[in-house]
Design a protein around this motif. Sequence first.
Motif, PDB file in Angstrom:
ATOM      1  N   TYR A  95      30.190   1.922   4.878  1.00 47.22           N
ATOM      2  CA  TYR A  95      28.145   1.227   4.840  1.00 47.22           C
ATOM      3  C   TYR A  95      29.194  -0.224   3.681  1.00 47.22           C
ATOM      4  O   TYR A  95      29.865  -0.704   3.188  1.00 47.22           O
ATOM      5  CB  TYR A  95      27.582   2.186   4.186  1.00 47.22           C
ATOM      6  CG  TYR A  95      27.251   3.473   4.166  1.00 47.22           C
ATOM      7  CD1 TYR A  95      27.407   4.186   5.319  1.00 47.22           C
ATOM      8  CD2 TYR A  95      26.989   4.444   3.910  1.00 47.22           C
ATOM      9  CE1 TYR A  95      27.114   4.938   5.690  1.00 47.22           C
ATOM     10  CE2 TYR A  95      26.435   5.176   3.547  1.00 47.22           C
ATOM     11  CZ  TYR A  95      26.687   6.413   5.460  1.00 47.22           C
ATOM     12  OH  TYR A  95      26.401   7.722   5.424  1.00 47.22           O
ATOM     13  N   ARG A 100      25.479  -0.369   0.692  1.00 50.92           N
ATOM     14  CA  ARG A 100      25.212   0.774  -0.956  1.00 50.92           C
ATOM     15  C   ARG A 100      24.719   1.018  -1.512  1.00 50.92           C
ATOM     16  O   ARG A 100      24.359   1.581  -2.267  1.00 50.92           O
ATOM     17  CB  ARG A 100      26.663   0.252  -0.975  1.00 50.92           C
ATOM     18  CG  ARG A 100      27.815   0.873  -0.046  1.00 50.92           C
ATOM     19  CD  ARG A 100      29.376   1.158  -0.286  1.00 50.92           C
ATOM     20  NE  ARG A 100      29.834   0.004  -1.151  1.00 50.92           N
ATOM     21  CZ  ARG A 100      30.370  -1.046  -0.341  1.00 50.92           C
ATOM     22  NH1 ARG A 100      30.301  -0.954   0.477  1.00 50.92           N
ATOM     23  NH2 ARG A 100      31.171  -2.260  -1.292  1.00 50.92           N
ATOM     24  N   ILE A 116      21.515   2.678  -2.031  1.00 51.47           N
ATOM     25  CA  ILE A 116      21.836   4.367  -1.704  1.00 51.47           C
ATOM     26  C   ILE A 116      21.949   4.399  -3.551  1.00 51.47           C
ATOM     27  O   ILE A 116      21.449   5.168  -3.750  1.00 51.47           O
ATOM     28  CB  ILE A 116      22.568   4.421  -0.961  1.00 51.47           C
ATOM     29  CG1 ILE A 116      22.142   3.994   0.412  1.00 51.47           C
ATOM     30  CG2 ILE A 116      23.635   5.636  -1.471  1.00 51.47           C
ATOM     31  CD1 ILE A 116      23.488   4.541   1.685  1.00 51.47           C
ATOM     32  N   LYS A 126      23.418  12.199   0.184  1.00 51.92           N
ATOM     33  CA  LYS A 126      22.479  12.817   1.129  1.00 51.92           C
ATOM     34  C   LYS A 126      21.354  12.159   1.534  1.00 51.92           C
ATOM     35  O   LYS A 126      20.490  10.903   2.497  1.00 51.92           O
ATOM     36  CB  LYS A 126      22.596  13.629   1.790  1.00 51.92           C
ATOM     37  CG  LYS A 126      23.758  14.942   1.758  1.00 51.92           C
ATOM     38  CD  LYS A 126      24.818  14.058   2.431  1.00 51.92           C
ATOM     39  CE  LYS A 126      26.184  13.844   2.561  1.00 51.92           C
ATOM     40  NZ  LYS A 126      26.486  13.035   3.763  1.00 51.92           N
ATOM     41  N   GLU A 181      20.870   8.118   1.055  1.00 55.55           N
ATOM     42  CA  GLU A 181      21.568   7.756   2.213  1.00 55.55           C
ATOM     43  C   GLU A 181      20.666   7.849   3.616  1.00 55.55           C
ATOM     44  O   GLU A 181      20.365   7.029   4.240  1.00 55.55           O
ATOM     45  CB  GLU A 181      22.586   8.454   3.074  1.00 55.55           C
ATOM     46  CG  GLU A 181      24.065   8.199   2.607  1.00 55.55           C
ATOM     47  CD  GLU A 181      25.525   8.795   2.986  1.00 55.55           C
ATOM     48  OE1 GLU A 181      26.162   9.136   2.497  1.00 55.55           O
ATOM     49  OE2 GLU A 181      25.042   9.430   4.388  1.00 55.55           O
ATOM     50  N   ARG A 182      19.707   9.269   3.786  1.00 54.40           N
ATOM     51  CA  ARG A 182      18.982   9.214   5.165  1.00 54.40           C
ATOM     52  C   ARG A 182      17.577   8.300   4.150  1.00 54.40           C
ATOM     53  O   ARG A 182      17.088   7.308   5.880  1.00 54.40           O
ATOM     54  CB  ARG A 182      18.391  10.833   4.819  1.00 54.40           C
ATOM     55  CG  ARG A 182      17.591  10.719   5.500  1.00 54.40           C
ATOM     56  CD  ARG A 182      18.047  12.606   6.279  1.00 54.40           C
ATOM     57  NE  ARG A 182      16.938  13.113   5.264  1.00 54.40           N
ATOM     58  CZ  ARG A 182      16.076  13.321   4.597  1.00 54.40           C
ATOM     59  NH1 ARG A 182      15.051  12.945   5.369  1.00 54.40           N
ATOM     60  NH2 ARG A 182      15.319  14.299   3.346  1.00 54.40           N
TER      61      ARG A 182
END
Length: 193
Positions: free
Chosen positions: A3, A8, A11, A23, A26-27
């Motif tokens: 990414y 990044r 996140i 996860k 990221e979402r």
Amino acid sequence: MHYPKPIRELIAALKALPGVGPKTAERYAFHLLGWSEAQIQELAKRLITVRTALSSCSHCGCLLDQPECLFCDRESDLLCVVASAKDVFSIEATGLHRGLYHVLGGLLSPLDGRGPAHLAIGTLKARLKTLRVTEVILALDSTVEGDATALFLKEELAAPQRRVSRLAHGLPLGSPLEYIDGGTLARAFSGRG
Ligand SMILES: [Zn+2]
């Protein structure tokens, strides 16, 4: 392919939140990308405000949004000990305690290297010397850490003129205070032993 760096970094920042794994982070990050400039500005403003507009009472550790602590101002001989400033609001919501508070700032956890010196126990003992408290109510999680902390405090705070009680009765084993519903907490408060 990685990414882009700003994503990044976002996140990584989101992963610091409890219960947010890679996860989910990221979402959230990609969801935030879809927000308008105004929405992002508003969220950033809220985050900064919550940091700057609030402080902790230097005596009891409760959250303050004004200079004076309304909890320390109370005339009461009951003092409720909690792990976090958030727990104060759960207990207030039961309506069963209108006394003083003391926020420890965590629980004893030898495995994580968190001993008595990491908690606000020194200030608690100092307060008990000047306050006229007849009962200290330990409203701590019903977990291994909560039990260890309660046991330690029961010995540490024992005095002939005051009772040290624990809010454990009726609390499901292994439950952090923040996940307990108001009704159960109220019953535990009435049935403390
Ligand atoms: Zn206070």
